[in-house]
Design a protein around this motif. Structure first.
Motif, PDB file in Angstrom:
ATOM      1  N   THR A  22     123.764 -14.858 -14.599  1.00 33.32           N
ATOM      2  CA  THR A  22     123.706 -14.086 -15.840  1.00 33.32           C
ATOM      3  C   THR A  22     122.653 -14.683 -16.769  1.00 33.32           C
ATOM      4  O   THR A  22     122.599 -15.899 -16.951  1.00 33.32           O
ATOM      5  CB  THR A  22     125.064 -14.100 -16.546  1.00 33.32           C
ATOM      6  N   THR A  63     121.146 -14.273 -20.684  1.00 35.79           N
ATOM      7  CA  THR A  63     121.409 -13.679 -21.989  1.00 35.79           C
ATOM      8  C   THR A  63     120.743 -14.547 -23.056  1.00 35.79           C
ATOM      9  O   THR A  63     119.801 -15.282 -22.758  1.00 35.79           O
ATOM     10  CB  THR A  63     122.928 -13.554 -22.230  1.00 35.79           C
ATOM     11  N   HIS A  64     121.198 -14.465 -24.290  1.00 41.27           N
ATOM     12  CA  HIS A  64     120.679 -15.330 -25.354  1.00 41.27           C
ATOM     13  C   HIS A  64     121.831 -15.667 -26.296  1.00 41.27           C
ATOM     14  O   HIS A  64     122.871 -14.985 -26.318  1.00 41.27           O
ATOM     15  CB  HIS A  64     119.523 -14.665 -26.114  1.00 41.27           C
ATOM     16  N   GLU A  65     121.644 -16.728 -27.063  1.00 44.75           N
ATOM     17  CA  GLU A  65     122.732 -17.210 -27.907  1.00 44.75           C
ATOM     18  C   GLU A  65     122.152 -17.922 -29.127  1.00 44.75           C
ATOM     19  O   GLU A  65     121.084 -18.538 -29.046  1.00 44.75           O
ATOM     20  CB  GLU A  65     123.611 -18.164 -27.088  1.00 44.75           C
ATOM     21  N   ASP A  66     122.870 -17.834 -30.232  1.00 45.98           N
ATOM     22  CA  ASP A  66     122.443 -18.487 -31.473  1.00 45.98           C
ATOM     23  C   ASP A  66     122.932 -19.936 -31.477  1.00 45.98           C
ATOM     24  O   ASP A  66     124.137 -20.203 -31.406  1.00 45.98           O
ATOM     25  CB  ASP A  66     123.007 -17.726 -32.672  1.00 45.98           C
ATOM     26  N   PHE A  67     121.992 -20.869 -31.593  1.00 46.06           N
ATOM     27  CA  PHE A  67     122.329 -22.294 -31.612  1.00 46.06           C
ATOM     28  C   PHE A  67     122.031 -22.919 -32.968  1.00 46.06           C
ATOM     29  O   PHE A  67     121.619 -24.071 -33.065  1.00 46.06           O
ATOM     30  CB  PHE A  67     121.568 -23.028 -30.508  1.00 46.06           C
ATOM     31  N   ASP A  86     117.829 -18.690 -32.028  1.00 44.72           N
ATOM     32  CA  ASP A  86     118.317 -17.837 -30.954  1.00 44.72           C
ATOM     33  C   ASP A  86     117.549 -18.178 -29.680  1.00 44.72           C
ATOM     34  O   ASP A  86     116.342 -17.952 -29.602  1.00 44.72           O
ATOM     35  CB  ASP A  86     118.125 -16.361 -31.319  1.00 44.72           C
ATOM     36  N   VAL A 117     119.537 -18.087 -22.612  1.00 42.89           N
ATOM     37  CA  VAL A 117     120.624 -18.788 -21.934  1.00 42.89           C
ATOM     38  C   VAL A 117     120.776 -18.196 -20.540  1.00 42.89           C
ATOM     39  O   VAL A 117     120.675 -16.981 -20.360  1.00 42.89           O
ATOM     40  CB  VAL A 117     121.947 -18.643 -22.715  1.00 42.89           C
ATOM     41  N   LYS A 152     126.321 -23.435 -17.824  1.00 45.59           N
ATOM     42  CA  LYS A 152     125.436 -22.773 -18.783  1.00 45.59           C
ATOM     43  C   LYS A 152     124.256 -23.685 -19.134  1.00 45.59           C
ATOM     44  O   LYS A 152     124.406 -24.891 -19.291  1.00 45.59           O
ATOM     45  CB  LYS A 152     126.201 -22.398 -20.056  1.00 45.59           C
ATOM     46  N   LYS A 184     120.422 -23.734 -21.621  1.00 45.53           N
ATOM     47  CA  LYS A 184     119.620 -23.087 -22.664  1.00 45.53           C
ATOM     48  C   LYS A 184     118.181 -23.559 -22.546  1.00 45.53           C
ATOM     49  O   LYS A 184     117.900 -24.682 -22.112  1.00 45.53           O
ATOM     50  CB  LYS A 184     120.166 -23.420 -24.050  1.00 45.53           C
ATOM     51  N   VAL A 206     124.508 -26.691 -21.440  1.00 51.15           N
ATOM     52  CA  VAL A 206     125.404 -26.404 -22.559  1.00 51.15           C
ATOM     53  C   VAL A 206     126.807 -26.621 -22.029  1.00 51.15           C
ATOM     54  O   VAL A 206     127.336 -25.818 -21.256  1.00 51.15           O
ATOM     55  CB  VAL A 206     125.229 -24.963 -23.070  1.00 51.15           C
TER      56      VAL A 206
END
Length: 337
Positions: free
Chosen positions: A273, A275-279, A284, A287, A303, A305, A314
């Motif tokens: 998978t 996707t992206h994520e706010d860290f 942003d 991921v 996971k 990043k 992560v």
């Protein structure tokens, strides 16, 4: 009196006609054309006339059977005889429908094109039922990997293991979706993956299994994609879907791709998978989540990043970080010495 008897006999015969014809033209079952193309004939005989041509995927109503032939009616009402081997049952068709429904939202792992005319199978294996025929150069989306034994072929004994009985030859298969949305299994060697040319040169003799664009970076007046790639040895029948992970980032100073991250010896399982994520302060970030089997055979998610050019794990709450790869390499080097 004789005339009256004749009249009654005539009425009785006319009443029997519908009963005698009952069932003729009635649909016994529904079947579908699995051949690229076939024709209907007016009779089962050495000499016959063609009544219609049917194409791959056409639905036909079955009216009668005779040895290896089936009498059918097309959607336009034309009737004729066709060989049974060109047809599949409603049950097989429904299975394909279920495959399509069950995997309609699966993440795409790679894209590719068929080398030749290729059948979509109901499950991995050359002898399994198939329905849809994909012409050469058809675009497909790869969703998952499977394996099947190639019947009638035995692997040669390995050098130094002559006493060991030869095993079966295993072939890789792709679960794929075509441009019309049909889902089925394709022999992997019949599909050329559309690996981006800019990263294909970094294969190092390995086979690309999947690839993903993580994000774009700005280099002067153009945007350049950065990639995640999954690789394995160029050999079918491996117990894992992938065992290597590479992340290719773009060096804006040197204007070239570099391998920002690599990991080996994974027991990887598709799908992956992205996707992206706010860290927070980092912003942003892209991921990606790998699925790998641990020593007990359980599938766990890992996971990562990308904060260009660095790739970091992560960790999930309570997860213990793995030992550094450098330490593992040092141990292997010591054993060689």
């Amino acid at each position: 009196m004789q005339l009256r008897k004749t009249g009654w006999a005539l009425l009785f015969a006319l009443a029997l006609l519908p009963a005698c014809g009952r069932g003729r033209g009635r649909t016994l079952e529904v079947m579908y054309v699995s051949a690229p193309q076939a024709f209907l004939r007016d009779r089962v005989a050495a000499v016959y006339n063609k009544t219609a041509t049917v194409k791959n995927g056409d639905r036909l109503d079955v009216l009668d059977r005779e040895k290896r032939f089936v009498k059918v009616r097309t959607s336009t009402g034309i009737e004729g005889w066709i060989e049974q081997r060109y047809l599949i049952t409603q049950q097989v068709f429904d299975h394909f429908q279920s495959l399509t429904k069950d995997h309609q939202n699966d993440p795409i792992q790679a894209t590719g094109s068929t080398r030749n005319d290729t059948n979509l199978h109901i499950e991995p294996g050359r002898d399994t039922d198939h329905l849809y025929l994909l012409p050469a150069a058809s675009k497909v989306s790869v969703l998952a990997r499977g394996m099947a034994e190639r019947s009638g072929v035995v692997a040669p004994p390995s050098p130094g293991k002559r006493d060991k009985a030869p095993g079966p030859v295993m072939e890789d298969w792709w679960l794929a979706r075509d441009a019309q949305g049909h889902v089925g299994w394709l022999l992997a060697r019949m599909v050329d993956l559309d690996v981006p040319l800019e990263i294909a040169q970094y294969a190092e003799g390995q086979r690309f299994v999947a690839f993903f664009k993580l994000n774009d970076v700005q280099d002067e007046d153009k945007k350049v994609p950065q990639y995640l790639a999954l690789l394995t040895e160029p050999k079918d029948g491996q117990p894992f879907d992938f065992d290597k992970v590479h992340v290719f980032t773009w060096n804006v100073k040197r204007h070239r791709y570099e391998t920002a991250y690599r990991e080996r010896n994974l027991n990887g399982v598709l799908p992956v998978t992205v996707t992206h994520e706010d860290f927070g302060k980092e912003g942003d970030l892209p991921v990606f989540i790998l699925r790998v089997k641990d020593d007990s055979g359980n599938v766990v998610e890992r996971k990562y990043k990308l904060n260009t050019p660095m790739v970091r794990r992560v960790l999930a709450p309570g997860e213990v970080p793995a030992k550094p790869a450098a330490a593992a390499k040092g141990k292997r080097r010591k054993r060689r010495e």
